[in-house]
Scaffold this motif. Structure first.
Motif, PDB file in Angstrom:
ATOM      1  N   CYS A   1       3.574  -6.536  -6.668  1.00 50.96           N
ATOM      2  CA  CYS A   1       2.395  -6.990  -5.860  1.00 50.96           C
ATOM      3  C   CYS A   1       2.296  -8.579  -5.725  1.00 50.96           C
ATOM      4  CB  CYS A   1       1.041  -6.604  -6.599  1.00 50.96           C
ATOM      5  SG  CYS A   1       1.170  -4.723  -6.757  1.00 50.96           S
TER       6      CYS A   1
ATOM      7  N   ALA B   1      -3.643   1.670  -2.279  1.00 48.18           N
ATOM      8  CA  ALA B   1      -4.446   0.801  -1.969  1.00 48.18           C
ATOM      9  C   ALA B   1      -5.645   0.665  -3.192  1.00 48.18           C
ATOM     10  CB  ALA B   1      -5.266   1.038  -0.861  1.00 48.18           C
ATOM     11  N   THR B   2      -5.176   0.299  -4.344  1.00 48.07           N
ATOM     12  CA  THR B   2      -6.015   0.320  -5.468  1.00 48.07           C
ATOM     13  C   THR B   2      -6.605  -1.023  -5.655  1.00 48.07           C
ATOM     14  OG1 THR B   2      -4.480  -0.338  -7.159  1.00 48.07           O
ATOM     15  CG2 THR B   2      -4.776   1.773  -6.731  1.00 48.07           C
ATOM     16  N   ALA B   3      -7.617  -1.177  -6.007  1.00 47.45           N
ATOM     17  CA  ALA B   3      -8.303  -2.616  -6.252  1.00 47.45           C
ATOM     18  C   ALA B   3      -7.345  -3.650  -7.049  1.00 47.45           C
ATOM     19  CB  ALA B   3      -9.643  -2.500  -6.933  1.00 47.45           C
ATOM     20  N   LEU B   4      -6.650  -3.284  -7.961  1.00 47.25           N
ATOM     21  CA  LEU B   4      -5.762  -3.881  -8.800  1.00 47.25           C
ATOM     22  C   LEU B   4      -4.550  -4.556  -8.011  1.00 47.25           C
ATOM     23  CD1 LEU B   4      -4.804  -5.330 -11.312  1.00 47.25           C
ATOM     24  CD2 LEU B   4      -3.928  -3.047 -11.922  1.00 47.25           C
ATOM     25  N   HIS B   5      -4.108  -3.528  -7.412  1.00 45.17           N
ATOM     26  CA  HIS B   5      -2.631  -3.810  -6.543  1.00 45.17           C
ATOM     27  C   HIS B   5      -3.157  -5.000  -5.189  1.00 45.17           C
ATOM     28  CE1 HIS B   5      -1.055   0.116  -7.833  1.00 45.17           C
ATOM     29  NE2 HIS B   5      -1.054  -0.835  -8.690  1.00 45.17           N
ATOM     30  N   LEU B   6      -4.334  -4.561  -4.492  1.00 40.85           N
ATOM     31  CA  LEU B   6      -4.479  -5.421  -3.442  1.00 40.85           C
ATOM     32  C   LEU B   6      -5.097  -6.628  -4.084  1.00 40.85           C
ATOM     33  CD1 LEU B   6      -6.313  -2.674  -1.134  1.00 40.85           C
ATOM     34  CD2 LEU B   6      -3.973  -3.874  -0.809  1.00 40.85           C
ATOM     35  N   GLY B   7      -5.916  -6.823  -5.328  1.00 42.56           N
ATOM     36  CA  GLY B   7      -6.176  -8.004  -6.020  1.00 42.56           C
ATOM     37  C   GLY B   7      -5.067  -8.985  -6.222  1.00 42.56           C
TER      38      GLY B   7
ATOM     39  N   TRP C   1      -1.960  -8.796  -5.015  1.00 41.94           N
ATOM     40  CA  TRP C   1      -1.560  -9.264  -3.694  1.00 41.94           C
ATOM     41  C   TRP C   1      -2.275 -10.292  -3.087  1.00 41.94           C
ATOM     42  CZ3 TRP C   1      -3.344  -8.804   1.529  1.00 41.94           C
ATOM     43  CH2 TRP C   1      -2.532  -9.346   2.282  1.00 41.94           C
TER      44      TRP C   1
ATOM     45  N   ILE D   1       0.763  -1.409   0.280  1.00 39.56           N
ATOM     46  CA  ILE D   1       0.050  -0.106   0.003  1.00 39.56           C
ATOM     47  C   ILE D   1       0.744   1.127   0.059  1.00 39.56           C
ATOM     48  CG2 ILE D   1      -1.563   1.446   1.506  1.00 39.56           C
ATOM     49  CD1 ILE D   1      -2.778  -1.672   2.093  1.00 39.56           C
TER      50      ILE D   1
END
Length: 164
Positions: free
Chosen positions: A139, A59-65, A67, A54
């Motif tokens: 990620c 904390a974008t949906a793509l990056h967190l997704g 991960w 993050i």
């Protein structure tokens, strides 16, 4: 070049590295752990991995997704294919006897070095961190390393649920 990078690294980073090395080396020795204590290190490392992601990429949906995909797939696959933990659970005392392993040290260093690499890249080659493929790989790497910690915790949890 490497010496210049090391010279410009803040001192607190070296302190953090020493603390993480101590924690990892401590994991190499056999020990007794309660259920909550057995889950602390994996949870802390998962949180640190997520925070590293993050702070580096947002904390974008793509990056967190990405991960989360790396974490979930690795936790499931590693949990089924590998015995990451040589341990016994003693129900009468509620304690695990965990054999020492160098794997936690390697995982701790993996997360630390990934975060360090991202810091170096942002300082020296920030254009690389604008490349979607590089960000996606990083990620996923954060997620894979976290997933290995989670697989280890999951293995212990399942061990505690088995009858003696």
């Amino acid at each position: 070049m490497v010496l210049e990078i090391l010279k410009h690294t803040p001192l607190w980073v070296y302190g953090l590295l020493l603390g993480l090395l101590y924690l990892g080396v401590a994991q190499s020795r056999p020990r007794q752990l309660s259920r909550p204590r057995a889950l602390i290190l994996p949870m802390v490392m998962v949180v640190l991995s997520a925070l590293g992601l993050i702070s580096s990429f947002g904390a974008t949906a793509l990056h967190l997704g990405l991960w989360l995909v790396g974490l979930a797939v690795t936790a499931l696959v590693a949990g089924e294919l590998f015995t990451l933990v040589k341990a016994r659970y003693h129900a009468h005392s509620g304690q695990f006897h965990v054999e020492g392993s160098w794997l936690p040290l390697l995982l701790i260093l993996g997360i630390f070095l990934t975060k360090y690499l991202v810091g170096v890249l942002s300082a020296l080659h920030s254009q690389l961190l604008a490349e979607p493929a590089v960000v996606a790989i990083l990620c996923l790497l954060y997620g894979v390393l976290s997933g290995l910690f989670l697989a280890r915790a999951r293995r212990l949890w399942r061990l505690a649920r088995q009858p003696e």
